[in-house]
Design an enzyme around this catalytic site. Structure first.
Site, PDB file in Angstrom:
ATOM      1  N   GLY A   1     -40.071  -1.146 -21.222  1.00  0.00           N
ATOM      2  CA  GLY A   1     -41.285  -0.784 -21.459  1.00  0.00           C
ATOM      3  C   GLY A   1     -41.820  -0.205 -20.325  1.00  0.00           C
TER       4      GLY A   1
ATOM      5  N   ASP B   1     -43.901  -2.379 -16.967  1.00  0.00           N
ATOM      6  CA  ASP B   1     -43.043  -2.687 -15.730  1.00  0.00           C
ATOM      7  C   ASP B   1     -42.693  -1.527 -15.116  1.00  0.00           C
ATOM      8  OD1 ASP B   1     -43.390  -5.549 -16.188  1.00  0.00           O
ATOM      9  OD2 ASP B   1     -42.070  -5.299 -17.971  1.00  0.00           O
TER      10      ASP B   1
ATOM     11  N   HIS C   1     -42.269  -5.695 -27.140  1.00  0.00           N
ATOM     12  CA  HIS C   1     -40.865  -5.947 -27.410  1.00  0.00           C
ATOM     13  C   HIS C   1     -40.516  -5.142 -28.767  1.00  0.00           C
ATOM     14  CE1 HIS C   1     -41.607  -9.309 -24.568  1.00  0.00           C
ATOM     15  NE2 HIS C   1     -40.723  -8.760 -24.119  1.00  0.00           N
TER      16      HIS C   1
ATOM     17  N   LEU D   1     -41.345 -13.106 -27.539  1.00  0.00           N
ATOM     18  CA  LEU D   1     -41.652 -11.714 -27.960  1.00  0.00           C
ATOM     19  C   LEU D   1     -42.819 -11.321 -28.531  1.00  0.00           C
ATOM     20  CD1 LEU D   1     -38.412 -11.570 -29.997  1.00  0.00           C
ATOM     21  CD2 LEU D   1     -38.492 -10.775 -27.598  1.00  0.00           C
TER      22      LEU D   1
END
Length: 374
Positions: free
Chosen positions: A205, A208, A75, A71
């Site tokens: 997110g 991507d 994140h 993480l």
């Protein structure tokens, strides 16, 4: 009834069976938690469903943040957003082998369970102190591969046989062109996670970007009852997009990795200055990556960094198909993928990155907003 009669009854099978069943039932209802935290650790599909059922009855909103662990602040930004909008936040931590190709870095992918739990515990305390949140982190879903693939893991090969979710043609282009099983693995595991947790909202997110387009298409095409929320890309101060794979870079390659963001920002600048045609926009990005690569090539092996450009794309925001010209009413997506090659001549004591600094593939993107939003 005498004490003797009670003792006799207690020793009978008729008395003991429901009593034992009650104890066993109570034990089954107990959930593992992170030490010194209220965050539950759910490791099975059954445990998630037992935890989830009361939330239905209480009309509580559940938000899911899917992760593969390792993480970082990207994140955490998604989890904070989920906590503002959901009564209960579930963070899944599962390194899904189906989205790795047979020659990719599954074996060396960072596994950081203890530090991830510590990060989530600290974040949950932060969320508890923030009166603006609807909820907190209620659970981590950390399944095993046998739990996620009850019929057996089908394999990572392109021609593997098994139960998959495949969305074409979007899964075959850009990232899918280089990693032909990637989006098949992503879509399959996300379908499983959505079915298990049954979240009202799921959080991904923007880094991507093609993945977000694939997930939105899957939710729409399969009529899944969940809302896809996309959070902005979180970056280092110098512009590098946060990624779990950045730990592979080491000091030397880390300095050069900003080439992706610099190239995309140069292309974005062309669009903001009025250019709409593909050649003008992408030429600016190509110039940045080419010039830096030439500069690095002139350095000595013990100082330089080499990389290979997979693609620089200007694509439609809904289909990810390449654009010859941007429609200013629709905007577009600029994206780039670069493979950072291993350091040529490692120096004594040099920080090569996690797992010895293997080749690492980095991606980034910039959204070209419709002209009305600029």
């Amino acid at each position: 009834m005498s004490a003797l009669s009670i003792r006799s009854l207690a020793g009978s099978r008729a008395f003991n069976r429901p009593f034992i069943r009650t104890i066993a039932s109570a034990r089954r209802q107990a959930f593992e938690t992170i030490p010194s935290s209220q965050i539950r650790i759910l490791r099975s599909v059954d445990s998630v469903r037992r935890w989830r059922k009361p939330q239905y009855l209480d009309h509580r909103i559940v938000g899911l943040v899917p992760t593969m662990g390792a993480l970082h602040e990207g994140h955490l930004s998604l989890i904070r957003t989920a906590a503002r909008e959901s009564h209960h936040v579930v963070v899944s931590i599962y390194v899904n082998p189906a989205q790795f190709g047979i020659k990719e870095d599954l074996a060396s992918y960072p596994v950081t369970w203890e530090s991830d739990c510590k990060i989530l515990t600290e974040l949950d305390r932060e969320l508890a102190d923030d009166g603006g949140n609807l909820g907190r982190i209620s659970a981590i879903f950390a399944p095993t591969t046998p739990e996620m693939y009850p019929s057996g893991f089908p394999g990572q090969e392109v021609d593997s046989k098994g139960s998959f979710v495949v969305l074409t043609p979007i899964s075959e282009i850009l990232e899918g062109g280089t990693r032909p099983t990637f989006f098949r693995g992503v879509a399959t595991v996300c379908m499983k996670l959505f079915n298990i947790v049954q979240p009202e909202k799921v959080y991904f997110g923007q880094k991507d970007v093609q993945q977000t387009v694939v997930i939105r298409k899957m939710v729409r095409d399969f009529m899944l009852n969940t809302e896809v929320v996309v959070g902005p890309t979180i970056r280092e101060p110098d512009g590098l997009a946060l990624s779990s794979r950045n730990v592979y870079l080491g000091e030397r390659r880390r300095k050069v990795a900003t080439v992706l963001n610099h190239a995309l920002k140069a292309a974005e600048s062309q669009y903001l200055n009025g250019a709409l045609d593909r050649e003008s926009i992408l030429k600016a990005a190509d110039t940045v990556v080419t010039n830096l690569l030439n500069e690095q090539s002139e350095l000595a092996p013990e100082k330089r960094v080499k990389y290979e450009v997979d693609y620089i794309s200007l694509a439609d925001p809904l289909s990810m198909k390449e654009l010859s010209e941007v429609d200013p009413k629709q905007g577009g997506i600029l994206s780039c993928a670069v493979k950072m090659l291993p350091v040529e001549s490692p120096q004594p004591g040099e920080d090569l990155g996690h797992s010895g600094g293997p080749a690492v593939r980095l991606i980034d993107n910039v959204i070209l907003k419709p002209s009305a939003e600029v």
